[in-house]
Design an enzyme around this catalytic site. Sequence first.
Site, PDB file in Angstrom:
ATOM      1  N   GLY A 186       3.694   3.699   5.217  1.00  0.00           N
ATOM      2  CA  GLY A 186       4.835   3.358   6.076  1.00  0.00           C
ATOM      3  C   GLY A 186       5.442   2.002   5.794  1.00  0.00           C
ATOM      4  O   GLY A 186       6.249   1.512   6.580  1.00  0.00           O
ATOM      5  N   LEU A 187       5.066   1.380   4.664  1.00  0.00           N
ATOM      6  CA  LEU A 187       5.609   0.052   4.354  1.00  0.00           C
ATOM      7  C   LEU A 187       6.690   0.102   3.275  1.00  0.00           C
ATOM      8  O   LEU A 187       7.064  -0.937   2.717  1.00  0.00           O
ATOM      9  CB  LEU A 187       4.488  -0.901   3.938  1.00  0.00           C
ATOM     10  CG  LEU A 187       3.535  -1.319   5.063  1.00  0.00           C
ATOM     11  CD1 LEU A 187       2.437  -2.233   4.539  1.00  0.00           C
ATOM     12  CD2 LEU A 187       4.270  -2.024   6.198  1.00  0.00           C
ATOM     13  N   GLY A 188       7.196   1.282   2.983  1.00  0.00           N
ATOM     14  CA  GLY A 188       8.353   1.384   2.085  1.00  0.00           C
ATOM     15  C   GLY A 188       8.032   1.172   0.621  1.00  0.00           C
ATOM     16  O   GLY A 188       8.895   0.743  -0.154  1.00  0.00           O
ATOM     17  N   PRO A 222       0.830  -1.202   0.000  1.00  0.00           N
ATOM     18  CA  PRO A 222       0.000   0.000   0.000  1.00  0.00           C
ATOM     19  C   PRO A 222       0.875   1.268   0.000  1.00  0.00           C
ATOM     20  O   PRO A 222       1.919   1.305   0.645  1.00  0.00           O
ATOM     21  CB  PRO A 222      -0.815  -0.104   1.282  1.00  0.00           C
ATOM     22  CG  PRO A 222      -0.431  -1.380   1.948  1.00  0.00           C
ATOM     23  CD  PRO A 222       0.614  -2.074   1.150  1.00  0.00           C
ATOM     24  N   ALA A 280      10.455   2.993  -2.000  1.00  0.00           N
ATOM     25  CA  ALA A 280      11.802   2.409  -2.054  1.00  0.00           C
ATOM     26  C   ALA A 280      11.765   1.046  -2.741  1.00  0.00           C
ATOM     27  O   ALA A 280      12.656   0.698  -3.521  1.00  0.00           O
ATOM     28  CB  ALA A 280      12.370   2.276  -0.643  1.00  0.00           C
ATOM     29  N   ALA A 281      10.711   0.272  -2.464  1.00  0.00           N
ATOM     30  CA  ALA A 281      10.621  -1.067  -3.060  1.00  0.00           C
ATOM     31  C   ALA A 281      10.394  -0.980  -4.563  1.00  0.00           C
ATOM     32  O   ALA A 281      10.980  -1.755  -5.331  1.00  0.00           O
ATOM     33  CB  ALA A 281       9.495  -1.860  -2.393  1.00  0.00           C
ATOM     34  N   ASP A 321      14.941   3.221   4.427  1.00  0.00           N
ATOM     35  CA  ASP A 321      13.980   2.452   3.619  1.00  0.00           C
ATOM     36  C   ASP A 321      14.676   1.785   2.428  1.00  0.00           C
ATOM     37  O   ASP A 321      14.521   0.588   2.188  1.00  0.00           O
ATOM     38  CB  ASP A 321      12.850   3.362   3.097  1.00  0.00           C
ATOM     39  CG  ASP A 321      11.871   3.750   4.187  1.00  0.00           C
ATOM     40  OD1 ASP A 321      12.177   3.521   5.373  1.00  0.00           O
ATOM     41  OD2 ASP A 321      10.802   4.294   3.854  1.00  0.00           O
TER      42      ASP A 321
HETATM   43  C1  MEV Z   1      10.218   6.363   7.089  1.00  0.00           C
HETATM   44  O1  MEV Z   1      10.061   4.993   6.760  1.00  0.00           O
HETATM   45  C2  MEV Z   1      11.142   6.523   8.247  1.00  0.00           C
HETATM   46  C3  MEV Z   1      11.405   7.947   8.688  1.00  0.00           C
HETATM   47  O2  MEV Z   1      12.323   7.861   9.773  1.00  0.00           O
HETATM   48  C4  MEV Z   1      11.972   8.802   7.593  1.00  0.00           C
HETATM   49  C5  MEV Z   1      13.391   8.411   7.210  1.00  0.00           C
HETATM   50  O3  MEV Z   1      14.089   7.727   7.929  1.00  0.00           O
HETATM   51  O4  MEV Z   1      13.813   8.863   6.115  1.00  0.00           O
HETATM   52  C6  MEV Z   1      10.134   8.600   9.216  1.00  0.00           C
END
Ligand code: MEV
Length: 310
Positions: free
Chosen positions: A102-104, A98, A107-108, A149
Amino acid sequence: MNSTKATAPGKIILFGEHSVVYGQPAIAVPVSQVQATCTVRENPAGDGILLIAPDIDRREYLSAAGDGDPLALAVRRTLDALGAGAPPLEITVTSTIPIACGLGSGAAISAAIIRALGAFFRHPFEPQQVSDIAFEVEKIYHGTPSGIDNTVVAFAQPIFFVKGQPIERLTVGAPLTFIIGDTGIKSPTYKVVGDLRARRSENPAVYDSTFARMGALAQEARSAIERGDAVSVGRLMGENHAILRELGISHPLLDALVGAAMDAGALGAKLSGAGWGGNMIALATPATASAIGAALTAAGAVRVIETVVR
Ligand code: MEV
């Protein structure tokens, strides 16, 4: 016709989100239950590089994509690194991760593109090279990313991460079962990181000492994970969540899901990632995992994922 395919997993942050941006250590692990996939083949029409992302109804030539477009940037940077010019290609990207949760996901997607192009040109990249190229793209998603990430999805293994330092692989003393609960609330990382940055600039000493407390938790958690001490890992997760709440990074639904997981027997629970929405994680045992998953759904999680870290 030559065709290559590559994948990259999602990720969760176990300890140290946000403080990692300010040089403190953090711990992240891959989540293989969700993934981004990229397929590369010659463009049969032979008329340029075609980007296809069916999940978001996108079909566009690379030449038409702007400089700030993360998909296009991942392709351009990778072709530059390969010295491949601009051959006629069809690049298709799909993902079950999704977005903005917050699941990256960002980046993936980058890592899958980089790997698939490397394989297509018979020049497989090392994980560090995948991470470095993905980091360039992360700067568009996040503004001032720490690099955690792109590193965890490129290496696809548990990491102890300090910004700007060589990656340290984390040894996991005993398997840890995590239940991920998705609030369904989209929260772009750059917004939360930017807001915290503005608040810190007003009062750096106070914020930096809070970040140092989180860094100390990550250090302590590293030892607990290495010796397989799940009870301590859970306690430290709770302490980390309390600090993130203090920092104004949580959300009422995240707090409700954390409470529901604890009531259902979790060893610890916290928000994971940027906050203000997105995901939380709960540390379960094989015996409590399904009760915790059910409790999260009952408390409002739109999606629950179980993952075991080894
Ligand atoms: C995001 O997955 C993690 C944060 O710490 C941002 C980052 O490290 O770049 C919120």
